[in-house]
Design a protein around this motif. Structure first.
Motif, PDB file in Angstrom:
ATOM      1  N   ILE A 218       0.895  -1.187   0.079  1.00  0.00           N
ATOM      2  CA  ILE A 218       0.130   0.075  -0.157  1.00  0.00           C
ATOM      3  C   ILE A 218       0.955   1.359  -0.004  1.00  0.00           C
ATOM      4  O   ILE A 218       0.556   2.243  -0.622  1.00  0.00           O
ATOM      5  N   GLY A 219       1.779   1.236   0.990  1.00  0.00           N
ATOM      6  CA  GLY A 219       2.566   2.483   0.881  1.00  0.00           C
ATOM      7  C   GLY A 219       3.451   2.604  -0.396  1.00  0.00           C
ATOM      8  O   GLY A 219       3.518   3.981  -0.757  1.00  0.00           O
ATOM      9  N   GLU A 220       3.861   1.794  -0.744  1.00  0.00           N
ATOM     10  CA  GLU A 220       4.509   1.683  -2.402  1.00  0.00           C
ATOM     11  C   GLU A 220       3.583   2.469  -3.251  1.00  0.00           C
ATOM     12  O   GLU A 220       4.005   3.227  -4.196  1.00  0.00           O
ATOM     13  N   LEU A 221       2.438   1.843  -3.411  1.00  0.00           N
ATOM     14  CA  LEU A 221       1.723   2.584  -4.447  1.00  0.00           C
ATOM     15  C   LEU A 221       1.176   3.876  -4.115  1.00  0.00           C
ATOM     16  O   LEU A 221       0.994   4.518  -5.074  1.00  0.00           O
ATOM     17  N   ILE A 222       1.018   4.106  -2.747  1.00  0.00           N
ATOM     18  CA  ILE A 222       0.704   5.676  -2.808  1.00  0.00           C
ATOM     19  C   ILE A 222       1.828   6.362  -2.928  1.00  0.00           C
ATOM     20  O   ILE A 222       1.791   7.448  -3.632  1.00  0.00           O
ATOM     21  N   ASP A 223       3.205   6.199  -2.388  1.00  0.00           N
ATOM     22  CA  ASP A 223       4.270   7.031  -2.863  1.00  0.00           C
ATOM     23  C   ASP A 223       4.343   6.930  -4.437  1.00  0.00           C
ATOM     24  O   ASP A 223       5.126   7.925  -5.024  1.00  0.00           O
TER      25      ASP A 223
END
Length: 269
Positions: A218-223
């Protein structure tokens, strides 16, 4: 922050139960910023429009709109004038898979257009073309890698929506004709019967892929700049809607990976 999207394609009138389940869950837990996509199985737009209870059913689903919740409708399946012409009931966007229809819709209706995965958008060049006919978001093809998605978000003139959970097609994203050929139910009309999920020959499932789960990313996608996360929910139950959206909403709110308990729930639901 991007919202979690649940694409609920249910048999007959189950959409009402699905949406009410989502609404109840949100009210109980105080979550917001959830996008709900409403579709109907096995009915063409014309057949639906001829049904006496059609408008009433959709009005029950879409009213009242809750603060922080966006409702998207799949354009080819139901868009009666009574809904689009009323700001209290109109969806926030239409998901469209036909470029000609998109161009005509943009001329006639002041509403956002999102490009369906069935358009097979894979890159920035596709996004530029989609932007030129009025789209504001592209549902990225499932074949795109993390590098593809990152490059797309960096250079695209429109938003990116990415599948993060649920069933994966064994065929090229959005272009399968299997259900249409063997059962006269076209996946390109929202009617896929999922014949790839059935056992063949020796009782095994050679065409059935494991479900997608990007809950740890999730964090990677948002970043990367992804605007919206999409959860595939074709022919799933209201319980599935509740559990999966609840967990992804918690992951988004906390900008974190799932706990072991959450991973187990996602695998079991």
């Amino acid at each position: 922050d991007p919202g979690a999207v649940f694409e609920g394609r249910q048999e007959k009138n189950d959409n009402l139960a699905v949406v009410l389940a989502v609404r109840d869950a949100l009210e109980r837990e105080g979550h917001d910023n959830l996008e709900v996509i409403l579709t109907r199985e096995n009915d063409t737009a014309l057949e639906l429009a001829e049904k006496e209870a059609f408008d009433g059913v959709l009005l029950d689903i879409m009213m009242p709109k809750m603060d922080g919740i966006q409702i998207y409708a799949v354009g080819g399946e139901f868009c009666p004038d009574t809904l689009l012409g009323n700001p209290d009931t109109a969806p926030d966007a239409l998901i469209v898979a036909d470029l000609g229809a998109a161009r005509e819709l943009k001329k006639r209706i002041p509403i956002e257009l999102h490009a369906s995965t069935q358009i097979s958008g894979h890159n920035v060049e596709a996004a530029k073309m989609l932007a030129s006919v009025g789209f504001s978001r592209m549902v990225c093809a499932r074949e795109m890698s993390r590098e593809d998605i990152a490059q797309f978000c960096k250079n695209s003139p429109i938003e990116a929506e990415v599948f993060v959970h649920g069933a994966l097609c064994v065929c090229h994203s959005g272009q399968c004709l299997f259900s249409s050929l063997v059962g006269e139910r076209s996946g390109n009309r929202g009617e896929c019967a999922q014949p790839c999920r059935l056992p063949y020959g020796n009782g095994k499932y050679p065409l059935s892929l494991s479900d997608l789960s990007l809950s740890e990313h999730i964090g990677e996608l948002i970043d990367s700049g992804v605007a919206s996360l999409k959860i595939e929910g074709r022919m799933k139950s209201p319980a599935y809607v509740y559990e999966v959206t609840r967990i992804y909403r918690a992951l988004l709110d906390g900008m974190r990976a799932p706990t072991r308990e959450e991973e187990d729930r996602l695998a079991a639901v």
